[in-house]
Motif scaffolding. Structure first.
Motif, PDB file in Angstrom:
ATOM      1  N   LEU A 134       0.886  -1.354  -0.062  1.00 15.32           N
ATOM      2  CA  LEU A 134      -0.021  -0.196  -0.062  1.00 15.32           C
ATOM      3  C   LEU A 134       0.679   1.339  -0.008  1.00 15.32           C
ATOM      4  O   LEU A 134       0.639   2.385  -0.511  1.00 15.32           O
ATOM      5  CB  LEU A 134      -0.877  -0.086   1.271  1.00 15.32           C
ATOM      6  N   SER A 135       1.858   1.320   0.826  1.00 16.23           N
ATOM      7  CA  SER A 135       2.869   2.624   0.755  1.00 16.23           C
ATOM      8  C   SER A 135       3.304   2.797  -0.469  1.00 16.23           C
ATOM      9  O   SER A 135       3.483   3.922  -1.049  1.00 16.23           O
ATOM     10  CB  SER A 135       3.889   2.259   1.902  1.00 16.23           C
ATOM     11  N   HIS A 136       3.721   1.974  -1.411  1.00 15.30           N
ATOM     12  CA  HIS A 136       4.589   2.103  -2.625  1.00 15.30           C
ATOM     13  C   HIS A 136       3.194   2.548  -3.622  1.00 15.30           C
ATOM     14  O   HIS A 136       3.323   3.248  -4.257  1.00 15.30           O
ATOM     15  CB  HIS A 136       4.591   0.417  -3.330  1.00 15.30           C
ATOM     16  N   PHE A 150       5.461   7.989   1.546  1.00 14.88           N
ATOM     17  CA  PHE A 150       5.283   6.928   2.785  1.00 14.88           C
ATOM     18  C   PHE A 150       6.286   5.771   2.974  1.00 14.88           C
ATOM     19  O   PHE A 150       7.052   5.587   1.795  1.00 14.88           O
ATOM     20  CB  PHE A 150       3.632   6.264   2.444  1.00 14.88           C
ATOM     21  N   ASP A 151       6.656   5.057   3.948  1.00 17.26           N
ATOM     22  CA  ASP A 151       7.632   4.338   4.096  1.00 17.26           C
ATOM     23  C   ASP A 151       7.326   2.938   3.627  1.00 17.26           C
ATOM     24  O   ASP A 151       6.057   2.647   4.044  1.00 17.26           O
ATOM     25  CB  ASP A 151       7.798   4.385   5.832  1.00 17.26           C
ATOM     26  N   GLY A 152       7.872   2.269   2.701  1.00 15.60           N
ATOM     27  CA  GLY A 152       7.488   1.365   1.890  1.00 15.60           C
ATOM     28  C   GLY A 152       7.671  -0.011   2.831  1.00 15.60           C
ATOM     29  O   GLY A 152       6.926  -1.055   2.486  1.00 15.60           O
ATOM     30  N   ARG A 153       7.913   0.159   3.978  1.00 16.86           N
ATOM     31  CA  ARG A 153       7.994  -0.978   4.952  1.00 16.86           C
ATOM     32  C   ARG A 153       6.851  -1.176   5.869  1.00 16.86           C
ATOM     33  O   ARG A 153       6.573  -2.050   6.553  1.00 16.86           O
ATOM     34  CB  ARG A 153       9.271  -0.992   5.943  1.00 16.86           C
ATOM     35  N   LEU A 154       5.938  -0.083   5.776  1.00 16.82           N
ATOM     36  CA  LEU A 154       4.460  -0.312   6.408  1.00 16.82           C
ATOM     37  C   LEU A 154       3.808  -0.363   5.869  1.00 16.82           C
ATOM     38  O   LEU A 154       3.568  -0.020   4.341  1.00 16.82           O
ATOM     39  CB  LEU A 154       4.692   1.213   7.438  1.00 16.82           C
ATOM     40  N   GLY A 155       2.330  -0.749   6.345  1.00 21.20           N
ATOM     41  CA  GLY A 155       1.298  -0.729   5.579  1.00 21.20           C
ATOM     42  C   GLY A 155       1.061  -2.176   5.238  1.00 21.20           C
ATOM     43  O   GLY A 155       1.842  -2.886   4.884  1.00 21.20           O
ATOM     44  N   GLY A 181       0.038   1.460  10.120  1.00 19.53           N
ATOM     45  CA  GLY A 181       1.356   2.516  10.579  1.00 19.53           C
ATOM     46  C   GLY A 181       1.646   3.553   9.416  1.00 19.53           C
ATOM     47  O   GLY A 181       2.388   4.483   9.682  1.00 19.53           O
ATOM     48  N   GLU A 182       1.521   3.391   7.982  1.00 19.00           N
ATOM     49  CA  GLU A 182       2.198   4.139   7.169  1.00 19.00           C
ATOM     50  C   GLU A 182       1.541   5.581   7.067  1.00 19.00           C
ATOM     51  O   GLU A 182       2.574   6.249   6.576  1.00 19.00           O
ATOM     52  CB  GLU A 182       2.042   3.343   5.727  1.00 19.00           C
ATOM     53  N   GLU A 183       0.503   5.646   7.369  1.00 22.18           N
ATOM     54  CA  GLU A 183      -0.026   7.209   7.403  1.00 22.18           C
ATOM     55  C   GLU A 183       0.412   7.905   8.793  1.00 22.18           C
ATOM     56  O   GLU A 183       0.064   8.948   8.623  1.00 22.18           O
ATOM     57  CB  GLU A 183      -1.512   7.104   7.283  1.00 22.18           C
ATOM     58  N   ILE A 184       0.795   6.907   9.745  1.00 23.82           N
ATOM     59  CA  ILE A 184       1.032   7.913  11.058  1.00 23.82           C
ATOM     60  C   ILE A 184       2.352   8.540  10.911  1.00 23.82           C
ATOM     61  O   ILE A 184       2.656   9.709  11.545  1.00 23.82           O
ATOM     62  CB  ILE A 184       0.865   6.874  12.256  1.00 23.82           C
ATOM     63  N   SER A 221      11.622   6.391  10.560  1.00 20.04           N
ATOM     64  CA  SER A 221      11.025   6.965   9.049  1.00 20.04           C
ATOM     65  C   SER A 221      12.134   7.320   8.129  1.00 20.04           C
ATOM     66  O   SER A 221      12.948   8.085   8.395  1.00 20.04           O
ATOM     67  CB  SER A 221      10.227   8.340   9.480  1.00 20.04           C
ATOM     68  N   GLY A 222      12.118   6.546   7.144  1.00 24.07           N
ATOM     69  CA  GLY A 222      13.216   6.836   6.242  1.00 24.07           C
ATOM     70  C   GLY A 222      13.015   5.666   5.210  1.00 24.07           C
ATOM     71  O   GLY A 222      12.187   4.818   5.326  1.00 24.07           O
ATOM     72  N   GLY A 223      14.058   5.468   4.314  1.00 30.17           N
ATOM     73  CA  GLY A 223      14.020   4.466   3.479  1.00 30.17           C
ATOM     74  C   GLY A 223      12.781   3.961   2.773  1.00 30.17           C
ATOM     75  O   GLY A 223      12.199   2.905   2.606  1.00 30.17           O
ATOM     76  N   ARG A 224      12.192   5.242   2.011  1.00 32.12           N
ATOM     77  CA  ARG A 224      10.899   5.050   1.627  1.00 32.12           C
ATOM     78  C   ARG A 224      11.195   4.386   0.169  1.00 32.12           C
ATOM     79  O   ARG A 224      12.074   4.345  -0.288  1.00 32.12           O
ATOM     80  CB  ARG A 224      10.343   6.570   1.363  1.00 32.12           C
TER      81      ARG A 224
END
Length: 333
Positions: free
Chosen positions: A85-87, A186-191, A200-203, A329-332
């Motif tokens: 979803l983040s991607h 958004f962080d690609g590791r979340l969601g 958590g990707e939107e937080i 937060s990083g590595g998006r």
């Protein structure tokens, strides 16, 4: 229908105020509902655009979007091959031209005045982030024990600024586009990722906006309301338990990324204590629960015993944090 490059600068229309991004994965039947409700919006089409981001769907999503786009010239279709979803949300951010970019889930349904209300909020309040409540709706019979509140979100009947402890959820949220782009999206590791649960990707971007600009306005409007589908699979105690476990792990990951690392033996001991508490509370629900408050046993388990499931989810993330670098937060994507 537009399905070309990730930049619509060749389009000579003036940029809209709002871009609405709908990320989807194998839900053409539900996407039909939200796009139909978008087509009924009472707002000048020059002021908004809608972008469907297809995240590797294998169903009729492309054909459905093409059919609806024939009557909606401001509806666009793009694809994102990186699963998650983040991607997909970052892909939508990359093609959006509105001053504010909104994200709604592909299983939402929108009142006819929803976009007009959003445009008014954006133009009058100029918030960094804004959103509103969502109410549960159903396409299959709802079990007697399931409470509407479990599939809803509401911060009250008064329009106001959120305080620093409150956040909007990603299924119904608008960001000022340039702020979100500045953060890298958004962080690609979340969601969510395909069929895997994730949150958590939107937080994280909300946290960052507040950190970099404490005076940023997060505006809540109770009239900016949508309906959010409680899908059939969510109407089971098994799904509620799984969701609570996963969600709690992501809460720990997002809100406490630098939590003190714990010894795994201590985590195992605590998990054992929690399991004992879970079993005891579940049995208490069978024998001595307040049957006025919880007429159905599954209601008790979902509202009382579930706290132990959340605790276990937090411990699961503590286990992960024990020997891995904290997620920042990083590595998006």
């Amino acid at each position: 229908m537009n399905s070309g490059p990730p930049d619509f600068t060749l389009d000579d229309r003036r940029a809209p105020v709002l871009s609405v991004v709908i990320c989807t994965y194998n839900r053409a039947d539900l996407l039909d509902i939200v796009l139909d409700s978008l087509s009924r919006q009472r707002l000048d089409p020059a002021l908004w655009e809608a972008i469907v981001v297809d995240n590797n769907s294998r169903d009729q999503t492309p054909q459905l979007t093409a059919r609806l786009a024939a009557g909606m010239p401001n509806l666009y279709y793009v694809t994102e091959s990186a699963q998650g979803l983040s991607h997909a949300r970052n892909r939508g951010l990359g093609v959006a031209r509105g001053d504010w970019v909104g994200y709604i889930d592909d299983d939402c349904k929108l009142p006819d005045g929803w976009l007009a209300r959003a445009e008014r909020i954006a133009s009058e309040k100029h918030p960094a982030v804004f959103g509103g409540p969502f109410d549960a709706f159903y396409l299959t019979p709802k079990p007697n024990w399931y409470r509407d509140a479990w599939g809803s979100y509401d911060l009250g009947p008064v329009a106001r600024k959120l305080d620093s402890s409150e956040y909007f959820y990603g299924g119904h949220i608008f960001f000022e586009r340039h702020l979100l782009q500045k953060l890298g999206g958004f962080d690609g590791r979340l969601g969510m990722a395909g069929d895997r649960l994730g949150y958590g990707e939107e937080i994280v971007p909300q946290q960052q906006i507040r950190s970099e600009n404490p005076s940023a306005v997060f505006h809540y409007d109770p009239e900016l309301r949508v309906w959010h589908l409680v899908r059939k699979e969510k109407l089971s105690l098994a799904w509620i338990v799984k969701d609570a476990f996963v969600r709690a792990a992501y809460v720990q990951r997002v809100f406490h990324p630098d939590a003190r690392r714990r010894r795994r033996l201590g985590i195992l001991r605590e998990a054992g204590q929690v399991l004992v508490g879970l079993v005891a509370d579940a049995l208490r629900g069978v024998v001595t629960r307040d049957r006025v408050r919880w007429p159905y046993l599954r209601q008790y388990w979902a509202e009382s015993t579930l706290r132990y499931v959340r605790w276990l989810g937090t411990l699961r993330e503590s286990w992960r944090q024990a020997d891995r670098r904290p997620l920042r937060s990083g590595g998006r994507s």
